[in-house]
Enzyme design. Sequence first.
Site, PDB file in Angstrom:
ATOM      1  CB  SER A 118      -0.747   0.001   1.321  1.00 53.13           C
ATOM      2  OG  SER A 118      -1.514   1.340   1.543  1.00 53.13           O
TER       3      SER A 118
ATOM      4  CE1 TYR B 200      -4.232  -1.378   5.303  1.00 54.40           C
ATOM      5  CE2 TYR B 200      -3.071   0.578   4.664  1.00 54.40           C
ATOM      6  CZ  TYR B 200      -4.066  -0.568   4.412  1.00 54.40           C
ATOM      7  OH  TYR B 200      -4.036  -0.774   3.208  1.00 54.40           O
TER       8      TYR B 200
END
Length: 258
Positions: A132, A145
């Site tokens: 990401s 995350y």
Amino acid sequence: MSVHLVTGGGTGIGAAVATRLADDGAEVVISGRRPGPLEAVAATHERITAIPADAADGEAMRSLVETVKDRFGRLDGVVANAGGHGYDSVTNTSDEAWRSSLEINLTTAFVTARESLPLLEASRGSIVIVSSLAGIRAAAETVGYTVGKHALLGLMRSIARDYGARGVRANAVCPGWVRTPMADEEMGVLVESGGAADVEGAYAAVTKDVPLRRAAIPAEIAGVIAFLLGPDASYVHASTMVVDGGAHVVDVPTLAFG
């Protein structure tokens, strides 16, 4: 005939990757924890097979890879795409939440790679790990995350270093905002907090400083992954491809100047 495995294949980027690879003529096995979405994707294409499995579960993934080997005789490409949430600051993250976030964002890719690498060696195949923009940057209150997505790049580089000489290519993709069900949920949070009038307004708000001024659609990320898995990327190895509309080049301290 090439055979590919896509984890987290029931929705969003994973589903788009499966469709793109199947459209290109590959046999595609999609996995995930929820049978319903997987079966819905598989029903759209005769070359897509759904096999539910938790990508963080070694036994489950070992069985899945054995099934792929028995059914197709080979495995040419793996897309380690399974992932999820992990949104809070360090002091607000419990032990359980921390473990859960690392399991879903990091352990899933590690286990998938570990169980599939022997078949990838045999076929001189390729693995693409979906990280990401959070793998190279950090947003507010997303410690689980962010750490998990950063660690995925280390995992990719370790695989590239150890298995390149054995014929396996390893690369990573770092998408920015992509219009997926998970991103839609995040847009909903922004709407509820008063930061936007609706979901479309929320997407506009979070991409207002992105040079392309929009979020991606899953098919755009799928196209990049298909390239990395394919023959045109035969000398692309240990690379991190950022697919974020240019967001990562923005110099935040100069935003006030327009």
